[in-house]
Design an enzyme around this catalytic site. Structure first.
Site: not given
Lengths: 217, 90
Positions: A86, A194, A196
């Site tokens: 990002c 993302h 994560e």
């Protein structure tokens, strides 16, 4: 073996990444303040999401001059693995380690949702657990994720097989549905989704684990 | 040394879509103004710089515009110099 996560003033996914790499995957992880220049003791570096330096001027424009990023260029030239997620992707393009630029979403909305993605290239070790055209589901959360580049750069990305991930249903107007690219050598990956945030079933998916697990392998 | 004033205009390259400009254009119709065919939104950066002379100031601002103020992948810039400047002692 050790992962370093660069922390800028305004980063806000740094702890999420550590929670995923250390907590979910058991990979040793440390934070690196943006003023440090000592990064050679790490095996992989993550530039996390957020709003580095408030994203003033342009996303990533000021972060690119942080001391740690001078060291990052030689780290990359020596073959070190770098993942930009990002805002991290935006910083890598501003820095010139990845080509193109990320611009305002076509519909002007800040988009926060899960999106289907397809693996476009398996040339880099980041995608070693996947086959081309595999489908994964990851969250996105950005206002400026519309990937832009010149026709020449697009052709080069295609020729080098550097388009790593594409959106199945383009949410932001990125050219050629691009969600993530690598450099020519394949050791740098930038992606708007993302991983994560998709490493535990409690969060609705674990499709992010595979990419993060390759940081140290 | 002299203090120079300048203004750098940063704008998206013509080939890059400007969704904020298009949204603003749609508001002009709601305002009741017809005939607006294009709106492109950029940035105006006003700055003051100390330099030996105008050429020195210009080359510093050009470097800054290329490397920091604009991203040449998506943006162009133009520079407007204010010819008035004041001498700084020492």
């Amino acid at each position: 073996m050790n992962i370093g996560i660069i922390v800028f003033p305004g980063s806000n996914c740094d702890r999420d990444v550590r929670w995923a790499t250390e907590g979910c995957l058991g990979l040793p992880t440390s934070f690196l303040w943006h003023e440090t220049t000592e990064i050679d003791c790490y095996d992989a570096i993550v530039i996390p999401g957020g709003f580095s330096y408030g994203d003033y001027l342009r996303c990533g424009a000021i972060a690119r001059f942080a001391p740690v990023l001078n060291s990052l260029i030689s780290f990359v030239n020596k073959g070190g693995k770098v993942l930009g997620i990002c805002n991290g992707f935006q910083i890598l393009t501003e820095l010139g380690l990845l080509q193109g630029a990320l611009t305002r979403n076509k519909n002007l909305h800040f988009i926060c949702e899960k999106v289907n993605l397809s693996i476009e290239s398996t040339k880099s070790s980041w995608m070693k657990n996947y086959k081309k055209n595999d489908s994964i589901l990851l969250p996105i959360a950005h206002g400026e994720g519309r990937y832009q580049c010149s026709p020449d750069v697009l052709k080069k990305l295609q020729d080098d097989d550097s388009i790593a991930i594409r959106y199945a249903d383009n949410p932001n107007g990125s050219i050629h549905d691009i969600a993530g690219i690598t450099n020519k050598e394949g050791n740098v990956l930038g992606m708007m989704p993302h991983p994560e945030r998709a490493c535990d079933d409690a969060l609705g998916g674990i499709d992010g684990k595979s990419i993060l697990s390759t940081l140290l392998s | 040394m002299s203090l120079f004033k300048a203004r750098v205009f940063v704008h998206l390259r013509p080939s890059v879509l400007d969704p904020a400009g298009e949204a603003t254009m749609s508001a002009t119709k709601r305002l009741g103004i017809d005939g607006v065919t294009q709106i492109r939104i950029g940035k105006s950066i006003e700055l003051e710089i100390e330099a030996e002379n105008k050429n020195d100031a210009r080359s510093k601002i050009e470097l800054m515009s290329d490397r920091l103020l604009a991203n040449p992948v998506i943006e162009d810039w133009t520079l407007e110099f204010n010819d008035e400047h004041k001498l700084i002692k020492n």
